[in-house]
Design an enzyme around this catalytic site. Structure first.
Site, mmCIF file in Angstrom:
data_model
loop_
_atom_site.group_PDB
_atom_site.id
_atom_site.type_symbol
_atom_site.label_atom_id
_atom_site.label_comp_id
_atom_site.label_asym_id
_atom_site.label_seq_id
_atom_site.Cartn_x
_atom_site.Cartn_y
_atom_site.Cartn_z
ATOM 1 C CD GLU A 124 38.087 -0.588 -105.020
ATOM 2 O OE1 GLU A 124 38.632 -1.006 -103.987
ATOM 3 O OE2 GLU A 124 38.063 0.612 -105.350
ATOM 4 C CD GLU A 129 36.738 2.290 -101.170
ATOM 5 O OE1 GLU A 129 36.768 1.065 -101.152
ATOM 6 O OE2 GLU A 129 37.636 2.967 -100.649
#
Ligand code: BGP
Length: 487
Positions: free
Chosen positions: A385, A192
């Site tokens: 995810e 991320e």
């Protein structure tokens, strides 16, 4: 036209080292930044969600440095995956997992970050872990950095603020390519990438109240990470020809709150500043022009070296990846109702239901996002995810009836299939926390994502035994039928 999931679709599961491994001071590992995050099991649900309890300030940081009371530091114990991985991989195999995503703990390889030589015991542990995956026909998707950096790099150099950290990181990544290269199928240099913007301690290891101009420091750190990312891609491609190295963001899908042109424009800006900027740099190889205006109006000044532009331009990613948990709306209206979301406080969408933690569930938003990301970059996509954090109940007979999680997963997998039919080149899906782990945001065990239950509570107490939830059998069937049988 494609009609189904491709034959070699990578159905998987994801975890991260600091949330799962434990053994924070074993095997020669050095202390890392996540080992210092404090949690109190006595906090109420509301307190757990408070941003201030998730953030690290100067006082907390100093206290944690010498605190031996491990019970309050859940990232020190995780689910003891370090010692349990062989048993866990047996369950992964039974489920039919095709790929396993985990992160490598930098402080296990270079305990201080600036060591001359790597810690052989740490390397061996990863060799054993990844070999075990392959023995069980499971591919490996390795995140090189999922938030935790060796503490010494923060203490001695100021972490990502310092350009020297680029060299330490690239040395670490190079060691991984050389020593683990034959065992890893997909690489992700950074988890991320946009996290630094929204949680500076996790993303770029900044202690906010120690910074005179935190926003500026964040973008300086991010720039160093962009350069480190590009140099890592360069090293990876050189050492392992044909290696697949991706770039990931936390995707905050957003819709205009109303058809008012102001809201539509706000949506474009939110998308650019919070999402696209990061993937644009990694995939297109340059800072996008819309950021010039942003930096000008916010007064942010980034120091760059003359060679940085070329480094970033010449080393772009092979695939895109993102985490997707929720969507939100964009608006210029003041006082719009808020709700929680991954990393950010989100604007509420009246058409969506939320999870117990307030995250807005939006499976169609996943199809929207897949189309948007593919349209923009035309690169293969990995959903790195996605999942539902919920409170589960372990029945006396060892069963866990989590139909809410099955509903969540089913509705998202259905939309993935729609996106594939739309023409999106989706190559894999690693559902998040597919074995229960410590929550990254709220640091509790009770927020569970897994299809495998781990018997541990918020204090880290319990038998640590694993149990199969109803969702385990559902995901097994989904994988076995390659996404066709979702009943
Ligand atoms: C992502 C992180 C993960 C993770 C997940 C769920 O941002 O990459 O580490 O934990 O969010 O968040 P949480 O654990 O706070 O529910």
């Amino acid at each position: 036209m494609k009609k189904n999931f491709p034959e070699n679709f990578l159905w998987g599961g994801a975890i991260a080292a600091s949330q799962a491994d434990g053994a924070f001071d074993k095997g020669g590992k050095g202390l890392d930044t996540q080992d210092l995050r404090y949690f109190d099991a006595k906090w109420t649900k509301e307190e757990r969600m408070l941003q201030k309890n998730r953030r690290i300030n100067h006082v907390k940081y100093q206290k944690a440095l010498n605190d031996q009371d491990d019970e309050h530091y859940p990232f020190r114990w995780g689910i003891d995956f370090y010692n349990n991985y062989k048993e866990d991989i047996k369950l992964f195999k039974e489920m039919g997992l095709k790929v396993f995503r985990t992160s490598i703990n930098w402080a296990r390889i270079y305990p201080n970050g600036d060591d001359e030589n790597p810690n052989e015991e740490g390397i061996q542990w990863y060799i054993d872990l990844f070999e075990e995956c392959h023995k069980n026909d499971i591919k490996v998707f390795a995140t090189i950095l999922h938030y935790n950096i060796p503490l010494n790099l923060v203490e001695k150099y100021g972490g990502w603020k310092n350009r020297k950290t680029i060299d330490f990181y690239v040395k670490y990544a190079t060691t991984l390519f050389e020593r683990l290269g034959s065992l890893v199928d997909y690489w992700l240099p950074f988890n991320e990438f946009n996290a630094g913007r929204f949680n500076p301690y996790n993303g770029v290891c900044l202690i906010e109240d120690e910074e005179e101009n935190c926003d500026n420091a964040i973008f300086q750190c991010l720039h160093h990470q962009f350069v480190a990312n590009a140099l890592t891609i360069e090293a990876g491609h050189r050492i392992i020809p044909n290696s697949m190295i991706g770039g990931m963001i936390a995707r905050f899908t957003t819709y205009p709150a109303t058809p008012r042109p102001e809201d539509v424009m706000q949506m474009i800006l939110d998308d650019q500043y919070s999402n696209w900027f990061y993937l644009d740099v990694m995939a297109r190889g340059e800072y996008p022009s819309y950021m010039d205006r942003y930096f000008e109006t916010t007064g942010i000044k980034i120091q760059m070296e003359p060679q940085d532009k070329d480094i970033i331009k010449n080393n772009t990613i092979d695939f895109t990846a993102f985490s997707y948990y929720f969507s939100q709306v964009s608006t210029t209206s003041q006082g719009w109702e808020k709700t929680s979301g991954n990393l950010i406080l989100a604007n509420k969408n009246p058409y969506l239901e939320t999870s117990e933690w307030g995250w807005q569930k939006d499976p169609i938003g996943l199809r929207v996002t897949l189309n948007q990301v593919y349209d923009r970059y035309q690169l293969p996509i990995f959903i790195a995810e996605n999942g539902l954090g919920a409170m589960d109940i372990l029945d006396k007979d060892g069963s866990i009836h989590d139909e809410y999680r099955i509903d969540y997963l089913r509705s998202h997998v259905e939309q993935m299939k729609e996106a594939i039919i739309d023409g999106v080149d989706l190559i894999g899906y690693t559902m998040w926390g597919f074995i229960d782990i410590v929550s990254c945001g709220s640091m509790e065990m009770s927020k569970r994502y897994g299809v495998i239950y781990v018997d541990r509570d918020d204090r880290g107490k319990g038998t640590n035994k694993r149990y199969k939830k109803d969702s385990f059998y559902w995901y097994q069937k989904c994988i076995h039928s390659n996404g066709e049988d979702l009943a």
